[in-house]
Design a protein around this motif. Structure first.
Motif, PDB file in Angstrom:
ATOM      1  N   ALA A 175      -3.674 -65.582  15.767  1.00 23.89           N
ATOM      2  CA  ALA A 175      -2.997 -66.842  15.493  1.00 23.89           C
ATOM      3  C   ALA A 175      -2.045 -66.712  14.312  1.00 23.89           C
ATOM      4  CB  ALA A 175      -4.036 -67.927  15.222  1.00 23.89           C
ATOM      5  N   SER A 176      -1.243 -67.773  14.117  1.00 23.51           N
ATOM      6  CA  SER A 176      -0.113 -67.698  13.203  1.00 23.51           C
ATOM      7  C   SER A 176      -0.470 -68.053  11.772  1.00 23.51           C
ATOM      8  CB  SER A 176       1.004 -68.609  13.705  1.00 23.51           C
ATOM      9  OG  SER A 176       1.357 -68.266  15.010  1.00 23.51           O
ATOM     10  N   THR A 177      -1.412 -67.368  11.189  1.00 24.10           N
ATOM     11  CA  THR A 177      -1.642 -67.479   9.760  1.00 24.10           C
ATOM     12  C   THR A 177      -0.756 -66.462   9.060  1.00 24.10           C
ATOM     13  OG1 THR A 177      -3.397 -65.818   9.758  1.00 24.10           O
ATOM     14  CG2 THR A 177      -4.051 -68.111  10.184  1.00 24.10           C
ATOM     15  N   PRO A 178      -0.439 -66.670   7.781  1.00 24.72           N
ATOM     16  CA  PRO A 178       0.343 -65.654   7.064  1.00 24.72           C
ATOM     17  C   PRO A 178      -0.289 -64.265   7.146  1.00 24.72           C
ATOM     18  CG  PRO A 178       0.251 -67.676   5.781  1.00 24.72           C
ATOM     19  CD  PRO A 178      -0.671 -67.868   6.955  1.00 24.72           C
ATOM     20  N   GLU A 179      -1.612 -64.241   7.043  1.00 25.25           N
ATOM     21  CA  GLU A 179      -2.296 -62.943   7.082  1.00 25.25           C
ATOM     22  C   GLU A 179      -2.120 -62.268   8.438  1.00 25.25           C
ATOM     23  OE1 GLU A 179      -3.665 -65.828   6.206  1.00 25.25           O
ATOM     24  OE2 GLU A 179      -3.828 -65.560   4.024  1.00 25.25           O
ATOM     25  N   SER A 180      -2.249 -63.044   9.526  1.00 27.23           N
ATOM     26  CA  SER A 180      -2.128 -62.446  10.855  1.00 27.23           C
ATOM     27  C   SER A 180      -0.699 -61.996  11.126  1.00 27.23           C
ATOM     28  CB  SER A 180      -2.593 -63.437  11.927  1.00 27.23           C
ATOM     29  OG  SER A 180      -1.646 -64.475  12.125  1.00 27.23           O
ATOM     30  N   LEU A 181       0.285 -62.765  10.661  1.00 24.58           N
ATOM     31  CA  LEU A 181       1.671 -62.363  10.836  1.00 24.58           C
ATOM     32  C   LEU A 181       1.944 -61.047  10.121  1.00 24.58           C
ATOM     33  CD1 LEU A 181       3.556 -65.765  10.403  1.00 24.58           C
ATOM     34  CD2 LEU A 181       3.600 -64.338  12.450  1.00 24.58           C
TER      35      LEU A 181
ATOM     36  N   GLY B 170      15.093 -56.553  12.073  1.00 22.17           N
ATOM     37  CA  GLY B 170      14.197 -57.599  11.589  1.00 22.17           C
ATOM     38  C   GLY B 170      14.078 -58.758  12.560  1.00 22.17           C
ATOM     39  N   LEU B 171      15.201 -59.122  13.203  1.00 21.30           N
ATOM     40  CA  LEU B 171      15.152 -60.225  14.168  1.00 21.30           C
ATOM     41  C   LEU B 171      14.430 -59.804  15.441  1.00 21.30           C
ATOM     42  CD1 LEU B 171      15.825 -63.122  14.808  1.00 21.30           C
ATOM     43  CD2 LEU B 171      18.101 -62.393  15.561  1.00 21.30           C
ATOM     44  N   VAL B 172      14.601 -58.553  15.858  1.00 26.01           N
ATOM     45  CA  VAL B 172      13.817 -58.050  16.990  1.00 26.01           C
ATOM     46  C   VAL B 172      12.329 -58.144  16.667  1.00 26.01           C
ATOM     47  CG1 VAL B 172      13.185 -55.971  18.279  1.00 26.01           C
ATOM     48  CG2 VAL B 172      15.603 -56.567  17.970  1.00 26.01           C
ATOM     49  N   GLY B 173      11.957 -57.782  15.440  1.00 26.58           N
ATOM     50  CA  GLY B 173      10.554 -57.900  15.031  1.00 26.58           C
ATOM     51  C   GLY B 173      10.055 -59.322  15.069  1.00 26.58           C
ATOM     52  N   ALA B 174      10.895 -60.275  14.633  1.00 21.89           N
ATOM     53  CA  ALA B 174      10.506 -61.683  14.691  1.00 21.89           C
ATOM     54  C   ALA B 174      10.299 -62.120  16.139  1.00 21.89           C
ATOM     55  CB  ALA B 174      11.575 -62.546  14.024  1.00 21.89           C
ATOM     56  N   ALA B 175      11.175 -61.662  17.036  1.00 23.08           N
ATOM     57  CA  ALA B 175      11.010 -61.993  18.453  1.00 23.08           C
ATOM     58  C   ALA B 175       9.695 -61.447  18.988  1.00 23.08           C
ATOM     59  CB  ALA B 175      12.192 -61.447  19.249  1.00 23.08           C
ATOM     60  N   GLN B 176       9.326 -60.239  18.589  1.00 20.71           N
ATOM     61  CA  GLN B 176       8.059 -59.655  19.037  1.00 20.71           C
ATOM     62  C   GLN B 176       6.870 -60.459  18.519  1.00 20.71           C
ATOM     63  OE1 GLN B 176       8.800 -55.733  17.433  1.00 20.71           O
ATOM     64  NE2 GLN B 176       9.378 -54.903  19.440  1.00 20.71           N
ATOM     65  N   LEU B 177       6.912 -60.848  17.258  1.00 18.58           N
ATOM     66  CA  LEU B 177       5.814 -61.635  16.693  1.00 18.58           C
ATOM     67  C   LEU B 177       5.691 -62.982  17.388  1.00 18.58           C
ATOM     68  CD1 LEU B 177       6.372 -60.947  12.876  1.00 18.58           C
ATOM     69  CD2 LEU B 177       4.494 -60.079  14.282  1.00 18.58           C
ATOM     70  N   LEU B 178       6.811 -63.633  17.627  1.00 19.32           N
ATOM     71  CA  LEU B 178       6.779 -64.972  18.223  1.00 19.32           C
ATOM     72  C   LEU B 178       6.423 -64.923  19.706  1.00 19.32           C
ATOM     73  CD1 LEU B 178       9.884 -66.414  16.360  1.00 19.32           C
ATOM     74  CD2 LEU B 178       7.505 -67.131  16.047  1.00 19.32           C
TER      75      LEU B 178
ATOM     76  N   ALA C  14       9.895 -65.224  11.485  1.00 18.33           N
ATOM     77  CA  ALA C  14       8.917 -65.852  12.378  1.00 18.33           C
ATOM     78  C   ALA C  14       8.271 -67.062  11.721  1.00 18.33           C
ATOM     79  CB  ALA C  14       7.857 -64.830  12.783  1.00 18.33           C
ATOM     80  N   ALA C  15       7.918 -66.942  10.452  1.00 17.66           N
ATOM     81  CA  ALA C  15       7.283 -68.054   9.745  1.00 17.66           C
ATOM     82  C   ALA C  15       8.216 -69.251   9.627  1.00 17.66           C
ATOM     83  CB  ALA C  15       6.823 -67.589   8.359  1.00 17.66           C
ATOM     84  N   LEU C  16       9.497 -68.995   9.367  1.00 19.85           N
ATOM     85  CA  LEU C  16      10.458 -70.093   9.275  1.00 19.85           C
ATOM     86  C   LEU C  16      10.597 -70.806  10.616  1.00 19.85           C
ATOM     87  CD1 LEU C  16      13.183 -68.344   7.080  1.00 19.85           C
ATOM     88  CD2 LEU C  16      11.663 -70.201   6.376  1.00 19.85           C
ATOM     89  N   ALA C  17      10.604 -70.040  11.716  1.00 20.88           N
ATOM     90  CA  ALA C  17      10.690 -70.670  13.041  1.00 20.88           C
ATOM     91  C   ALA C  17       9.439 -71.460  13.360  1.00 20.88           C
ATOM     92  CB  ALA C  17      10.928 -69.597  14.099  1.00 20.88           C
ATOM     93  N   LEU C  18       8.280 -70.876  13.064  1.00 17.79           N
ATOM     94  CA  LEU C  18       7.016 -71.533  13.402  1.00 17.79           C
ATOM     95  C   LEU C  18       6.853 -72.862  12.688  1.00 17.79           C
ATOM     96  CD1 LEU C  18       4.686 -68.415  13.477  1.00 17.79           C
ATOM     97  CD2 LEU C  18       5.217 -69.913  15.417  1.00 17.79           C
TER      98      LEU C  18
END
Length: 401
Positions: free
Chosen positions: A3-9, A114-122, A390-394
């Motif tokens: 899940a989307s906790t800072p730690e998990s991200l 970095g944006l590719v990484g954000a896409a993977q996380l999201l 990812a955090a900013l989008a979430l």
């Protein structure tokens, strides 16, 4: 992934870091300049395809737009990375340095990875997302005009509704992993001034029989500097730098005309509009006073990059919550460099954020600035960059109480 906790991200991004670094170095070896970036575009699509996004490409430029739809409806948010390099021959000596005469001297290779990484996380958190995330991979930032073209082609409505916020991150010299931004004006507007003074040519030994445009041009250069110090408020600053002077190529010839060109940086739309009228008028009157004629051009290239106050404050809070308050700085003043993400922020509220990326073995105070042929950036920050985006989008697309 969890899940989307800072730690998990952060934990999940650490697992992606090796692949993001490999992508960044691949892009760095083969930089492309301007609006047509076929290899960069292909590399991005290759990385995004496994994520089951809605991917489209630009018609007038080799952009990539990808839409991630969550499992439940809700608002849309946009994340942006610029893709293009500079026509600079690299002098870093890196193992993965460019050999083709161009260089990612402004860190856009990191922005893409970095944006590719954000896409993977999201994408791994699709079940948690209420709404959509639009990923904007943009060519033509250095050349100017890439963002307006993507806006014209519908990037802000790519999810079927207009995005409610937009975010981007830019690497700069600084302690690696340190974020900084501010509400309000963040980066200057970029404008171009060109002046051509037309006189009457002649022999260098008989200036009285000519109308020499060279001293007139020199007077205009000095008048531009006086204008800044005496006509511009220090609370709405302007920077004028004349970077080009051209006249005769023959030392004993008084030329028919002489030219100057330079950059004009502003911190408000009102200043840009005022200077667009007053600087050409200043040059014209000086030329006329000496019996010459002036042809002038003032081009507004980039607007001021203005962060929405609410979005910027929320970004600072989100980043501090994600990484700790010691890694987030609220800037006291803007910088005079310019960004065409300003066109996006003119359309929708959002925030642009700086990320320190000086390698740990280099003193940030001595680091080469962006656009230097010796500029180096630490791709160890890529995992944090992906987490931050990812955090900013979430913040926008997770369930709201």
């Amino acid at each position: 992934m969890s899940a989307s906790t800072p730690e998990s991200l952060r934990e999940d991004a650490a697992g992606l870091a090796e692949g993001l670094i490999a992508l960044r170095r691949r892009l760095h070896r083969e930089p492309e300049v301007g609006f047509d970036l076929p290899r960069t575009q292909a590399a991005i699509i290759e990385m995004l395809k496994p994520l089951e996004l809605e991917i489209s490409t630009g018609e007038r430029l080799s952009s990539v737009t990808a839409v991630l739809r969550g499992d439940r409806p809700g608002p849309s948010v946009l994340l942006r990375a610029d893709m293009d390099a500079l026509a600079i021959r690299e002098e870093t000596g890196l193992e993965f340095a460019s050999q083709n005469g161009a260089m990612h001297a402004c860190g856009h290779d990191l922005h893409v990875a970095g944006l590719v990484g954000a896409a993977q996380l999201l994408a791994a958190r699709r079940s948690e997302i209420c709404g959509s995330v639009v990923f904007m991979f943009q060519p033509g930032e250095e050349a100017g005009g890439g963002a307006p073209l993507m806006i014209d082609e519908g990037v802000l409505e790519a999810a079927g509704q207009r995005v409610e916020a937009a975010y981007g991150i830019h690497v700069l010299p600084g302690a690696p992993g340190t974020f900084s931004t501010r509400p309000g004006p963040l980066m200057g507007g970029a404008n171009v001034l060109r002046v051509r003074v037309i006189g009457r040519g002649g022999h260098g030994s008989r200036p009285h029989e000519a109308v020499d445009p060279v001293p007139v041009l020199a007077e205009i250069v000095l008048a531009l500097q006086s204008y800044v110090t005496r006509r511009v408020s220090v609370f709405d600053p302007v920077v004028i730098s004349v970077a080009k002077l051209a006249a005769s190529d023959v030392l004993n010839v008084i030329p028919e005309h002489a030219e100057l060109g330079g950059t004009v940086r502003t911190m408000s739309k009102a200043s840009s509009e005022r200077l667009a009228t007053e600087l050409p008028a200043l040059a014209t009157r000086i030329a006329e006073a000496h019996g010459c004629r002036a042809e002038t051009e003032f081009e507004i290239v980039y607007p001021v990059t203005v962060n929405d106050a609410e979005r910027a404050d929320a970004a600072i809070h989100t980043l501090a919550e994600t990484f700790g308050v010691d890694r987030v700085q609220r800037l006291e003043s803007p910088v005079m460099a310019s960004e065409d993400f300003s066109f996006v922020l003119d359309e929708v509220p959002g925030a642009f954020v700086f990320l320190g990326a000086t390698p740990s073995h280099v003193d940030p105070a001595r680091a080469e600035m962006n656009h230097s042929p010796r500029a180096v950036f630490d791709d160890g920050v890529l995992a944090d960059q992906a987490v931050a985006l990812a955090a900013l989008a979430l913040r926008h697309v997770t369930a709201r109480g």
